[in-house]
Design a protein around this motif. Structure first.
Motif, mmCIF file in Angstrom:
data_model
loop_
_atom_site.group_PDB
_atom_site.id
_atom_site.type_symbol
_atom_site.label_atom_id
_atom_site.label_comp_id
_atom_site.label_asym_id
_atom_site.label_seq_id
_atom_site.Cartn_x
_atom_site.Cartn_y
_atom_site.Cartn_z
ATOM 1 N N LYS A 239 0.710 -1.306 -0.111
ATOM 2 C CA LYS A 239 0.004 -0.115 0.058
ATOM 3 C C LYS A 239 0.838 1.204 0.142
ATOM 4 O O LYS A 239 1.973 1.241 0.361
ATOM 5 N N HIS A 279 -4.244 -3.030 -8.560
ATOM 6 C CA HIS A 279 -5.711 -2.415 -7.988
ATOM 7 C C HIS A 279 -5.796 -0.950 -8.164
ATOM 8 O O HIS A 279 -4.680 -0.441 -7.737
ATOM 9 N N SER A 281 -8.205 2.940 -7.505
ATOM 10 C CA SER A 281 -9.478 3.484 -6.875
ATOM 11 C C SER A 281 -10.479 3.671 -7.993
ATOM 12 O O SER A 281 -10.299 3.808 -9.208
ATOM 13 N N SER A 282 -11.391 4.632 -7.618
ATOM 14 C CA SER A 282 -12.408 4.812 -8.539
ATOM 15 C C SER A 282 -12.242 6.015 -9.274
ATOM 16 O O SER A 282 -13.233 6.430 -10.294
ATOM 17 N N GLU A 320 -10.533 -1.050 -10.779
ATOM 18 C CA GLU A 320 -11.278 -0.685 -9.508
ATOM 19 C C GLU A 320 -12.391 -1.725 -9.269
ATOM 20 O O GLU A 320 -13.227 -1.392 -8.523
ATOM 21 N N GLN A 322 -12.168 -4.448 -7.385
ATOM 22 C CA GLN A 322 -12.092 -5.164 -6.070
ATOM 23 C C GLN A 322 -11.454 -4.138 -5.049
ATOM 24 O O GLN A 322 -10.422 -4.248 -4.540
ATOM 25 N N PRO A 323 -12.609 -3.293 -4.737
ATOM 26 C CA PRO A 323 -12.028 -2.439 -3.804
ATOM 27 C C PRO A 323 -12.074 -2.992 -2.180
ATOM 28 O O PRO A 323 -12.661 -3.892 -2.122
ATOM 29 N N ASN A 327 -14.430 4.035 -1.547
ATOM 30 C CA ASN A 327 -13.907 4.975 -2.548
ATOM 31 C C ASN A 327 -14.435 6.244 -2.147
ATOM 32 O O ASN A 327 -14.038 7.519 -2.994
ATOM 33 N N LYS A 333 -9.896 5.657 -1.202
ATOM 34 C CA LYS A 333 -8.896 5.630 -2.130
ATOM 35 C C LYS A 333 -7.712 5.136 -2.016
ATOM 36 O O LYS A 333 -7.229 4.493 -3.068
ATOM 37 N N GLU A 335 -6.354 3.515 0.117
ATOM 38 C CA GLU A 335 -6.152 2.065 0.508
ATOM 39 C C GLU A 335 -6.391 1.120 -0.822
ATOM 40 O O GLU A 335 -5.605 -0.086 -1.179
ATOM 41 N N ASN A 336 -7.378 1.478 -1.596
ATOM 42 C CA ASN A 336 -7.696 0.763 -3.007
ATOM 43 C C ASN A 336 -6.556 0.807 -3.988
ATOM 44 O O ASN A 336 -6.352 -0.271 -4.751
ATOM 45 N N ARG A 337 -5.856 2.097 -3.979
ATOM 46 C CA ARG A 337 -4.486 1.984 -4.985
ATOM 47 C C ARG A 337 -3.408 1.136 -4.275
ATOM 48 O O ARG A 337 -2.840 1.587 -3.436
#
Length: 346
Positions: A239, A279, A281-282, A320, A322-323, A327, A333, A335-337
């Motif tokens: 992360k 992965h 983010s949105s 995006e 599997q978040p 978001n 966001k 965390e998702n990147r």
């Protein structure tokens, strides 16, 4: 003069063999023994007598590495201007051995009593003896022994010899020592056994992966990885800001993290295939995020290969889809990147 020479010789003999001492690890011999002996007596001038001969018998016990205790009885006779002399007596001796070996020097002191007769004059008096000697072990139950002793005799006004009741003689004794029973063997002193510290692997977790070393089949787990019940990595999430903005180029920070990952994979190889997942983010369109995540996953794959990782690696972008966080927030966001390494079960 002869007395001085004899004492000097005995002293030199005793001192000369001290360096030959060989300390036994543990001295066990405590046998009883008998010791018959013959004696030569050099009489003092106060007796006005000739030198003479005699003999006797000792009964003793070995006490320890250095000491013997012994009771001795003897008879000695010689001529003189005032008639034949007859000496019969005994002493209680204590012998100190400087060391015990095949050739063993010792010092001796004895106290006792002696009946002295010169012609028809007899008297019982005190005697004290001191001297040096040596013993030589011929066999386990036979030793040759010799010593030289100064003897002091006081007859307490018995008037055996007119003019004095004190006499000073020198004796040279030669005999054998016959110990009873089998000679005990020396044994080395047993060193106390110190048990090695117990290595309790059940309380140790060397790679801090939550699985103790007894159960850990995959030591050296990559820091931060999720592991299974065997301690083997199954998932590692990278992360943070690992890529330059809107790019698949790794930051220096990301390269440092991947260096550690590669080092661990090489040092503690798990042969599983590893899927590298990208992965996003949105932010941005679905299509764009899918392509960016794919390029970032490939960037990580290429870097690990370059560092020498031999696992079968594959890269796949998930965009995006599997978040793992919301978001709707900047924290979510971030965390998702991410990039994930997934160990594929064999």
């Amino acid at each position: 003069m002869l007395k001085k020479n004899l004492l000097t010789s005995a002293t030199l003999i005793g001192m000369g063999f001290v360096p030959l001492a060989q300390a036994a690890d543990q001295f066990l011999d405590n046998r009883w023994y008998v010791a018959p002996f013959a004696s030569y007596v050099e009489t003092g001038g106060d007796r006005k007598a000739a030198d003479g001969w005699g003999g006797g018998l000792g009964v003793g016990k070995i006490i320890d590495e250095h000491f013997n205790a012994e009771l001795r009885g003897f008879y000695q006779g010689f001529g003189g201007t005032n008639g034949p002399w007859d000496l019969a007596g005994g002493t209680a001796d204590l012998q100190y051995y400087f060391f015990r070996d095949k050739f063993s020097p010792y010092a001796v002191m004895g106290l006792g009593a002696m009946n002295t007769c010169a012609s028809a004059n007899c008297g019982v008096g005190f005697i004290g003896e001191a001297g040096l000697g040596v013993s030589y072990e011929v066999a386990d139950n036979l030793l040759i022994r010799s010593d030289v002793r100064y003897r002091y005799n006081n007859n307490f006004n018995a008037h055996v010899q007119s003019g004095t009741d004190e006499f000073h003689d020198m004796t040279v004794n030669l005999g054998v020592v016959i110990p009873f029973g089998e000679k005990p063997k020396y044994v080395a002193k047993a060193e106390p056994y110190i048990a090695p510290p117990v290595d309790d692997c059940s309380t140790r977790d060397s790679d801090a992966d939550g699985v103790n070393d007894c159960l850990d089949k995959c030591p050296g787990t990559i820091k931060g990885a999720t592991v299974d019940h065997n301690g083997c990595a199954v998932r590692l999430i990278l992360k943070g800001q690992h890529f330059k903005y809107d790019s698949a180029e790794l930051t220096e920070k990301a390269q440092g993290i991947l260096d550690d990952v590669a080092g661990s994979l090489i040092a503690y190889p798990q042969k599983n295939d590893i899927e590298i997942q990208g992965h996003a983010s949105s932010e941005g369109t679905d299509s764009y995020n899918m392509k960016l995540s794919q390029r970032r996953a490939h960037s990580v794959l290429d870097y690990l290969k370059m560092k020498g990782v031999t696992n079968n690696l594959s890269a796949k972008g998930y965009g995006e889809t599997q978040p793992i966080a919301d978001n709707a927030t900047e924290a979510g966001k971030s965390e998702n990147r991410r990039v994930e390494l997934i160990w594929i079960e064999e």
